[in-house]
Design an enzyme around this catalytic site. Structure first.
Site, PDB file in Angstrom:
ATOM      1  N   LEU A   1      11.580 -20.442  -3.842  1.00 41.24           N
ATOM      2  CA  LEU A   1      10.504 -19.610  -3.314  1.00 41.24           C
ATOM      3  C   LEU A   1       9.324 -19.715  -4.264  1.00 41.24           C
ATOM      4  CD1 LEU A   1       9.510 -17.209  -1.385  1.00 41.24           C
ATOM      5  CD2 LEU A   1      10.399 -15.678  -3.167  1.00 41.24           C
TER       6      LEU A   1
ATOM      7  N   ARG B   1       0.282   7.597  -2.824  1.00 44.30           N
ATOM      8  CA  ARG B   1       0.643   8.659  -1.884  1.00 44.30           C
ATOM      9  C   ARG B   1       2.136   8.978  -1.947  1.00 44.30           C
ATOM     10  NH1 ARG B   1      -2.061   6.015   3.145  1.00 44.30           N
ATOM     11  NH2 ARG B   1      -2.100   4.268   1.675  1.00 44.30           N
TER      12      ARG B   1
ATOM     13  N   HIS C   1       3.614   3.309  -8.834  1.00 47.45           N
ATOM     14  CA  HIS C   1       3.523   1.887  -9.155  1.00 47.45           C
ATOM     15  C   HIS C   1       4.835   1.383  -9.757  1.00 47.45           C
ATOM     16  CE1 HIS C   1      -0.652   1.980  -8.106  1.00 47.45           C
ATOM     17  NE2 HIS C   1      -0.971   2.812  -9.084  1.00 47.45           N
TER      18      HIS C   1
ATOM     19  N   ASP D   1       0.829  -1.203   0.000  1.00 45.88           N
ATOM     20  CA  ASP D   1       0.000   0.000   0.000  1.00 45.88           C
ATOM     21  C   ASP D   1       0.863   1.253   0.000  1.00 45.88           C
ATOM     22  OD1 ASP D   1      -2.364   1.452   0.049  1.00 45.88           O
ATOM     23  OD2 ASP D   1      -2.457   1.485   2.235  1.00 45.88           O
TER      24      ASP D   1
END
Length: 236
Positions: free
Chosen positions: A127, A20, A33, A16
């Site tokens: 992973l 901002r 982004h 998140d």
């Protein structure tokens, strides 16, 4: 790789704060982004170093489709670019890619790219990187309930035979361990329709940094906080 007892097997992150972060710098949201992609690389590498088995990233929610069409189109373009650029890294680092969510809503070329990389990396073991794309947990749970109800009506299962394990097998995350550690960046105190069933007993760590600022050291600190917790799973 076998995980040490005090290292979470599965880390899930709500990434998140991209917008901002960009706004603070007078940049378009899309730049936030783009900057966030570097954090993905850092966290993936840190997860491998720690011995985390699953890393699930909340990359695009089902609610994100309600954003302006131009932003959604740009985000899909960034996703395609990310996948193309990271495909070689996934091979080099022995990372398997999985995607969960309402993938049928993604552009056809994006779905094809995901399918190609998933197949190509299916035997990688360092992973498992899980991208939650067009994902919403409420929708996932409703879909699982519909699947079980359909089987019950058809006589395939008896409703009394439905267990937590059977229900979980109808979720997008079937076959994965539940997250041990849930991290949210930007300081917000919400789970935002993310893995609602799966995070029932996850330890939560809230990080005040925006996602583009999140680095390997921040993941290490979150894991250290996890290690200080006593996980009781409802017991004393």
């Amino acid at each position: 790789m076998a995980t040490q007892p005090d290292i979470p097997r599965h880390v899930a992150i709500i990434m998140d704060g991209n917008g901002r972060w960009a706004k603070q710098r007078g940049l378009p949201r899309l730049e936030g982004h783009r900057a966030g992609a570097e954090s993905v690389r850092e966290v993936m590498e840190a997860s491998i170093e720690l011995g985390v088995e699953y890393l699930t990233l909340y990359a695009f929610s089902s609610e994100n489709w309600n954003r302006p069409a131009a932003e959604v189109t740009a985000l899909m373009g960034l996703l395609d670019r990310f996948l193309k650029e990271k495909a070689k890294d996934l091979d080099r680092q022995n990372v398997r890619l999985l995607a969960i969510g309402q993938l049928d809503r993604l552009p056809a070329k994006t779905r094809a790219l995901i399918e190609q990389i998933q197949e190509r990396t299916t035997n990688h073991t360092a992973l498992t990187l899980v991208l939650a794309l067009s994902y919403g947990s409420r929708e996932e749970i409703v879909s699982a309930a519909k699947s079980l109800a359909s089987d019950a009506v058809a006589g395939i299962i008896d409703p009394t035979d439905i267990t937590n394990e059977l229900f979980a097998s109808r979720l997008h995350t079937a076959g994965m361990p539940d997250p041990d550690l849930l991290i949210r960046t930007s300081g917000e105190m919400r789970v935002s329709n993310f893995l609602l069933w799966q995070i029932s007993y996850a330890e939560m760590v809230i990080v005040k940094k925006f996602w583009p600022e999140f680095r390997q050291g921040d993941l290490f600190e979150a894991v250290q906080e996890y290690q200080r917790r006593h996980r009781r799973f409802g017991a004393l």
